[in-house]
Design a protein around this motif. Structure first.
Motif, mmCIF file in Angstrom:
data_model
loop_
_atom_site.group_PDB
_atom_site.id
_atom_site.type_symbol
_atom_site.label_atom_id
_atom_site.label_comp_id
_atom_site.label_asym_id
_atom_site.label_seq_id
_atom_site.Cartn_x
_atom_site.Cartn_y
_atom_site.Cartn_z
ATOM 1 N N ASP A 206 0.832 -1.214 0.000
ATOM 2 C CA ASP A 206 0.000 0.000 0.000
ATOM 3 C C ASP A 206 0.863 1.259 0.000
ATOM 4 O O ASP A 206 0.546 2.241 -0.692
ATOM 5 C CB ASP A 206 -0.917 0.012 1.229
ATOM 6 C CG ASP A 206 -2.002 -1.047 1.149
ATOM 7 O OD1 ASP A 206 -2.252 -1.556 0.043
ATOM 8 O OD2 ASP A 206 -2.602 -1.370 2.204
ATOM 9 N N LEU A 207 1.942 1.232 0.774
ATOM 10 C CA LEU A 207 2.844 2.380 0.822
ATOM 11 C C LEU A 207 3.488 2.611 -0.535
ATOM 12 O O LEU A 207 3.586 3.761 -1.000
ATOM 13 C CB LEU A 207 3.916 2.140 1.891
ATOM 14 C CG LEU A 207 5.009 3.217 2.018
ATOM 15 C CD1 LEU A 207 4.401 4.551 2.428
ATOM 16 C CD2 LEU A 207 6.065 2.774 3.039
ATOM 17 N N GLN A 208 3.901 1.529 -1.200
ATOM 18 C CA GLN A 208 4.542 1.653 -2.503
ATOM 19 C C GLN A 208 3.577 2.211 -3.544
ATOM 20 O O GLN A 208 3.964 3.007 -4.411
ATOM 21 C CB GLN A 208 5.074 0.290 -2.949
ATOM 22 C CG GLN A 208 5.978 0.354 -4.170
ATOM 23 C CD GLN A 208 7.195 1.235 -3.962
ATOM 24 O OE1 GLN A 208 7.908 1.085 -2.972
ATOM 25 N NE2 GLN A 208 7.420 2.169 -4.886
ATOM 26 N N LYS A 209 2.306 1.818 -3.456
ATOM 27 C CA LYS A 209 1.301 2.333 -4.382
ATOM 28 C C LYS A 209 1.149 3.843 -4.232
ATOM 29 O O LYS A 209 1.019 4.573 -5.222
ATOM 30 C CB LYS A 209 -0.040 1.645 -4.131
ATOM 31 C CG LYS A 209 -0.118 0.212 -4.632
ATOM 32 C CD LYS A 209 -1.492 -0.386 -4.336
ATOM 33 C CE LYS A 209 -1.574 -1.823 -4.844
ATOM 34 N NZ LYS A 209 -2.895 -2.442 -4.528
ATOM 35 N N GLN A 210 1.169 4.310 -2.983
ATOM 36 C CA GLN A 210 1.078 5.754 -2.748
ATOM 37 C C GLN A 210 2.277 6.480 -3.357
ATOM 38 O O GLN A 210 2.136 7.540 -3.968
ATOM 39 C CB GLN A 210 1.000 6.041 -1.243
ATOM 40 C CG GLN A 210 -0.263 5.538 -0.572
ATOM 41 C CD GLN A 210 -0.285 5.875 0.909
ATOM 42 O OE1 GLN A 210 -0.109 7.029 1.300
ATOM 43 N NE2 GLN A 210 -0.483 4.865 1.738
ATOM 44 N N ILE A 211 3.451 5.887 -3.187
ATOM 45 C CA ILE A 211 4.665 6.499 -3.731
ATOM 46 C C ILE A 211 4.623 6.504 -5.259
ATOM 47 O O ILE A 211 4.964 7.512 -5.912
ATOM 48 C CB ILE A 211 5.914 5.748 -3.240
ATOM 49 C CG1 ILE A 211 6.039 5.894 -1.720
ATOM 50 C CG2 ILE A 211 7.170 6.250 -3.944
ATOM 51 C CD1 ILE A 211 7.151 5.059 -1.102
ATOM 52 N N ASP A 212 4.191 5.395 -5.856
ATOM 53 C CA ASP A 212 4.109 5.297 -7.315
ATOM 54 C C ASP A 212 3.092 6.275 -7.884
ATOM 55 O O ASP A 212 3.260 6.767 -9.014
ATOM 56 C CB ASP A 212 3.720 3.864 -7.729
ATOM 57 C CG ASP A 212 4.818 2.862 -7.411
ATOM 58 O OD1 ASP A 212 5.972 3.295 -7.182
ATOM 59 O OD2 ASP A 212 4.519 1.644 -7.364
ATOM 60 N N ASN A 213 2.048 6.557 -7.128
ATOM 61 C CA ASN A 213 1.020 7.503 -7.571
ATOM 62 C C ASN A 213 1.378 8.944 -7.224
ATOM 63 O O ASN A 213 0.544 9.844 -7.360
ATOM 64 C CB ASN A 213 -0.329 7.149 -6.941
ATOM 65 C CG ASN A 213 -0.877 5.836 -7.457
ATOM 66 O OD1 ASN A 213 -0.581 5.423 -8.583
ATOM 67 N ND2 ASN A 213 -1.674 5.161 -6.631
#
Length: 359
Positions: A128-135
Motif C-alpha cells: 500500500d505504501l509503494q502504491k502511494q509512492i508510485d502515484n
C-alpha cells in the motif's frame, strides 16, 4: 485467729482465682467466637474475581471473538464491511486470545505470536505504501513507518498481551514479564519513562494512553505504577485489575469497588454504586464525551457506573467496551455464547446470533 484468717484468705483467694479463671475462659471463648464469626463473615463476603481471557473484543466498528478451535469470528458495522472485506475473509488459525485493536481484529496465537488479518500484514502495508509512492502521493510521515513497525511486531513471541495498536506502535508484555516496544519511543514515550517502566517487576497488566505519554502497570502483588502527567502520582494498592478509557485509569479493588483517576474538564464522576464487582472493562462515549466503565457483579450481571443493569447480560464471565463512538458492550457467558448491548447495529446482533447457533 491468724491461722483462721489465713485459711479464710486462702479460700477466698482460691475462689477469686477460680472466678477470674472462669471469666478469662469466657472472655477467651467470646473472642474465639467473635473471631470465628468474623472469619465466616469474611469468607462469605470474599469475591471470586474473573480472569480476563481476552476471548472477546469490540473495536470502533467491529466485534470479534476467539472460538474453541482457534478461529476468530468477526463482524463489522455495515458501513465498514467493504473497507475491511479482506479482514472478514481471513482464515484464522491457532488463535487463543484477542489484542485490543481499534480498527480491525488482531489475535495472539498459542505460541504468543501476533496473528494479523488479510490486508494488514507487513507485506500488505508495504504494498500500500509503494502504491502511494508510485502515484506520487505523499504518505503520512508516521504511516510510512508502519510496515517496519509491523515486521517487528509479528516477530515478537511468547506474548502475554500487546497494548495500544498494531501497526502504529505498541508495547508487548511477555509471559516472563519482559517488555518490548515499537513506535512509541521518541514519539510520546521518553527514554527516561521507558527505563522506569522496565524497572517495574512482575507485571501482569498494562494500559497505554495516547502515544505512550501516559502508561500504568499492575504487578502480581496488586500495586499500580505510573508514568506521565496524569498517572505519575498513583499510589494504589490491593488492585485486582486495571483498565483505561480515553484518558482515565480505572482500578478494581479487592473489596469489589471501582476507583479511578480524575477525568478533568470539570465533569463530575462517581462509581459509588458499583459494588461486589469481579471484573471491569472501560471505553469512551462520544455521546457523553467521557470515559465509561462497566462491571460484572458477583451474580454474573453487568452494570454501568450508575448501577444500571444491562438487559440480557446474565451469567457473564467477560466483557469488553468499545473505545469510541456510541458505547457498545459485548459479553461472554459461561456457556460460551455472546451477547451485545441493545444499541448495537442489527448486522452485529444477527452475526452474534449466528455465532451462538454455531452456524
Amino acid at each position: 485467729m491468724l491461722l483462721g484468717v489465713g485459711i479464710c484468705l486462702g479460700a477466698c483467694t482460691d475462689a477469686s482465682t477460680q472466678t477470674t479463671s472462669n471469666a478469662q475462659n469466657l472472655a477467651e471463648s467470646k473472642t474465639q467466637s467473635e473471631m470465628l464469626a468474623e472469619s465466616q463473615e469474611l469468607e462469605e463476603s470474599s469475591l471470586e474475581f474473573l480472569e480476563d481471557c481476552d476471548l472477546i473484543t469490540v473495536g470502533e466498528h467491529y466485534v470479534a471473538m476467539v472460538t474453541a478451535g482457534g478461529d476468530v469470528l468477526t463482524v463489522y458495522h455495515p458501513d465498514w464491511q467493504n473497507t475491511y472485506r479482506e479482514v472478514l475473509e481471513t482464515e484464522w488459525k491457532d488463535a487463543v486470545k484477542m489484542m485490543k485493536n481499534s480498527n480491525y481484529p488482531v489475535a495472539i496465537s498459542s505460541a504468543g505470536k501476533l496473528l494479523v488479518p488479510n490486508g494488514q500484514t507487513p507485506e500488505d502495508l508495504q504494498e500500500d505504501l509503494q502504491k502511494q509512492i508510485d502515484n506520487e502521493e505523499r504518505p503520512n510521515l508516521m504511516s510510512s513507518e508502519y510496515p517496519g513497525y509491523a515486521r517487528t511486531m509479528v516477530e515478537w513471541s511468547n506474548l502475554h498481551q500487546v497494548y495500544r495498536n498494531y501497526p502504529s506502535g505498541a508495547i508487548g508484555l511477555c509471559e516472563d514479564g519482559s517488555l518490548m516496544e515499537i513506535g512509541l519511543l521518541g514519539v510520546g514515550l521518553t527514554e527516561e519513562n521507558w527505563t522506569t517502566i522496565q524497572s517495574w517487576n512482575a507485571l501482569k497488566d498494562l494500559v497505554v494512553l495516547y502515544d505512550g505519554s501516559e502508561i500504568a502497570g499492575l504487578d502480581e502483588d496488586g500495586n499500580v505504577y505510573g508514568v506521565g502527567a496524569e498517572l505519575g502520582d498513583l499510589d494504589w494498592e490491593n488492585i485486582v485489575s486495571i483498565e483505561s478509557g480515553d484518558r482515565m485509569l480505572f482500578g478494581l479493588t479487592e473489596e469489589g469497588k471501582v476507583i479511578y483517576t480524575e477525568f478533568g474538564f470539570g465533569k463530575e464522576y462517581s462509581t459509588e454504586t458499583m459494588e461486589d464487582i469481579v471484573f471491569i472493562s472501560a471505553g469512551y462515549s462520544h455521546t457523553e464525551e467521557i470515559d465509561v466503565v462497566y462491571g460484572i457483579t458477583c451474580e454474573g450481571k453487568v452494570i454501568d457506573r450508575f448501577g444500571n443493569e444491562l438487559p440480557g447480560f446474565e451469567d457473564i464471565v467477560e466483557i469488553d467496551v468499545s473505545p469510541a463512538g456510541e458505547t457498545i458492550v459485548v459479553g461472554l457467558k459461561s456457556d460460551g455464547t455472546v451477547c451485545v448491548s441493545e444499541n448495537a447495529d442489527v448486522a452485529i446482533k444477527e452475526a452474534v446470533s449466528t455465532w451462538n447457533r454455531n452456524e
